[in-house]
Design a protein around this motif. Structure first.
Motif, PDB file in Angstrom:
ATOM      1  N   HIS A  17       0.831  -1.203   0.000  1.00 40.33           N
ATOM      2  CA  HIS A  17       0.000   0.000   0.000  1.00 40.33           C
ATOM      3  C   HIS A  17       0.873   1.264   0.000  1.00 40.33           C
ATOM      4  O   HIS A  17       0.620   2.199  -0.765  1.00 40.33           O
ATOM      5  CB  HIS A  17      -0.909   0.029   1.227  1.00 40.33           C
ATOM      6  CG  HIS A  17      -1.763  -1.184   1.401  1.00 40.33           C
ATOM      7  ND1 HIS A  17      -2.132  -2.013   0.368  1.00 40.33           N
ATOM      8  CD2 HIS A  17      -2.320  -1.721   2.536  1.00 40.33           C
ATOM      9  CE1 HIS A  17      -2.888  -2.991   0.829  1.00 40.33           C
ATOM     10  NE2 HIS A  17      -3.016  -2.834   2.129  1.00 40.33           N
ATOM     11  N   VAL A  18       1.886   1.278   0.849  1.00 45.97           N
ATOM     12  CA  VAL A  18       2.768   2.443   0.944  1.00 45.97           C
ATOM     13  C   VAL A  18       3.418   2.736  -0.408  1.00 45.97           C
ATOM     14  O   VAL A  18       3.423   3.882  -0.891  1.00 45.97           O
ATOM     15  CB  VAL A  18       3.842   2.212   2.029  1.00 45.97           C
ATOM     16  CG1 VAL A  18       4.972   3.225   1.900  1.00 45.97           C
ATOM     17  CG2 VAL A  18       3.218   2.281   3.422  1.00 45.97           C
ATOM     18  N   ARG A  19       3.976   1.716  -1.043  1.00 48.51           N
ATOM     19  CA  ARG A  19       4.670   1.910  -2.325  1.00 48.51           C
ATOM     20  C   ARG A  19       3.708   2.415  -3.405  1.00 48.51           C
ATOM     21  O   ARG A  19       4.060   3.282  -4.218  1.00 48.51           O
ATOM     22  CB  ARG A  19       5.322   0.602  -2.772  1.00 48.51           C
ATOM     23  CG  ARG A  19       6.462   0.142  -1.893  1.00 48.51           C
ATOM     24  CD  ARG A  19       7.012  -1.203  -2.369  1.00 48.51           C
ATOM     25  NE  ARG A  19       7.920  -1.792  -1.410  1.00 48.51           N
ATOM     26  CZ  ARG A  19       9.181  -1.464  -1.275  1.00 48.51           C
ATOM     27  NH1 ARG A  19       9.699  -0.521  -2.056  1.00 48.51           N
ATOM     28  NH2 ARG A  19       9.942  -2.053  -0.368  1.00 48.51           N
ATOM     29  N   ALA A  20       2.494   1.872  -3.414  1.00 47.05           N
ATOM     30  CA  ALA A  20       1.551   2.257  -4.455  1.00 47.05           C
ATOM     31  C   ALA A  20       1.058   3.690  -4.272  1.00 47.05           C
ATOM     32  O   ALA A  20       0.957   4.445  -5.254  1.00 47.05           O
ATOM     33  CB  ALA A  20       0.370   1.288  -4.471  1.00 47.05           C
ATOM     34  N   PHE A  21       0.732   4.077  -3.053  1.00 45.39           N
ATOM     35  CA  PHE A  21       0.343   5.464  -2.812  1.00 45.39           C
ATOM     36  C   PHE A  21       1.471   6.414  -3.212  1.00 45.39           C
ATOM     37  O   PHE A  21       1.229   7.454  -3.843  1.00 45.39           O
ATOM     38  CB  PHE A  21      -0.023   5.672  -1.344  1.00 45.39           C
ATOM     39  CG  PHE A  21      -1.427   5.308  -0.981  1.00 45.39           C
ATOM     40  CD1 PHE A  21      -2.505   6.020  -1.492  1.00 45.39           C
ATOM     41  CD2 PHE A  21      -1.689   4.262  -0.100  1.00 45.39           C
ATOM     42  CE1 PHE A  21      -3.812   5.688  -1.152  1.00 45.39           C
ATOM     43  CE2 PHE A  21      -2.991   3.919   0.245  1.00 45.39           C
ATOM     44  CZ  PHE A  21      -4.058   4.637  -0.279  1.00 45.39           C
TER      45      PHE A  21
END
Length: 259
Positions: free
Chosen positions: A22-26
């Motif tokens: 999630h962190v990488r995609a945001f």
């Protein structure tokens, strides 16, 4: 233009299998990301890897003061908080109810349920200051049915459903949307490594072969849905539950006998 340019997203459990996805995609979609986790070494390493639009803060989701500090960090470093992802969660060692000790019960509910409650409580004023935003609570398909030997986890995820709906009613007029994602069996260490206090992992007892989509889910499957729900594309969606399980809850595919 990216979907989350000039927005700040706080992800709890941000160093785990789903959380780091999630962190990488945001971040890739233009967001400033605040990585909340108790693992300072992994959190700092992930923030360093992503660069200046990423910041790690140590966050114990069971502690309201820790939550207050994390939200303050988001506003101090990036100017506002626009999205909260309540992703942090733990699994209990499998045991029947009669053999589940109260300490285990309390720990699982403290992290999975109280942690989500505190996140909503503390983040809501910050989201209101930002003129609105989105909260997504990561629950589980175990929050939609009973599962033997996982009473604390099941209870916590069922309760997150009611909490989500209540928060959606309370915060909707402030332009804050609150939704829930219920992942099925997702291929992370959560599935492949034993919970504390046991030698067996969930993956040891599970095969996706009988189900409609015969594979384990991947973190990115959940992440793609999360990005939609927290974006302006979902501006009319609140208090809703989204199951992403490859058909697990549908039951097994029955293969007819062939001559």
């Amino acid at each position: 233009m990216n979907r989350f340019d000039n927005q700040t997203v706080l992800v709890t459990g941000g160093t785990g299998g789903q959380g780091s996805s999630h962190v990488r995609a945001f971040h890739a979609e233009g967001a400033n990301v605040v990585i909340g986790d108790i693992d300072a070494q992994r959190g700092a390493a992930l923030a360093d890897e992503l660069g200046p639009r990423a910041h790690f803060t140590r966050l114990d989701v069971t502690d309201e003061n820790s939550w207050s500090a994390a939200v303050l960090v988001a506003e101090r470093v990036f100017g506002a908080l626009n999205v909260l992802v309540n992703n942090a969660g733990v699994q209990n060692p499998p045991a029947p109810i009669e053999k589940t000790d109260q300490a285990t019960w309390s720990r699982i509910l403290d992290i999975n349920l109280t942690g989500t409650f505190l996140g909503i409580k503390v983040a809501a004023p910050a989201l209101r200051r930002a003129a609105g935003g989105a909260i997504v609570n990561i629950a589980s398909t175990m929050g939609l049915g009973g599962t033997a030997h996982y009473a604390p986890y099941v209870a916590s995820k069922w309760a997150v459903r009611g909490l989500t709906r209540t928060a959606a009613l309370e915060l909707g007029r402030d332009h804050i949307r609150v939704n829930t994602i219920h992942p099925g069996v997702i291929s992370t260490s959560f599935i492949h490594e034993p919970a504390a206090g046991t030698t067996a992992a969930i993956g040891d007892f599970y095969s996706p072969e009988p189900f409609a989509i015969p594979r384990l889910g991947e973190p990115i499957d959940v992440t793609r849905l999360l990005l939609f729900l927290t974006s302006s594309e979902a501006s009319f969606i609140t208090g809703s539950e989204y199951v992403i399980d490859g058909g697990l809850l549908l039951g097994p595919v029955l293969q007819p006998e062939t001559a």
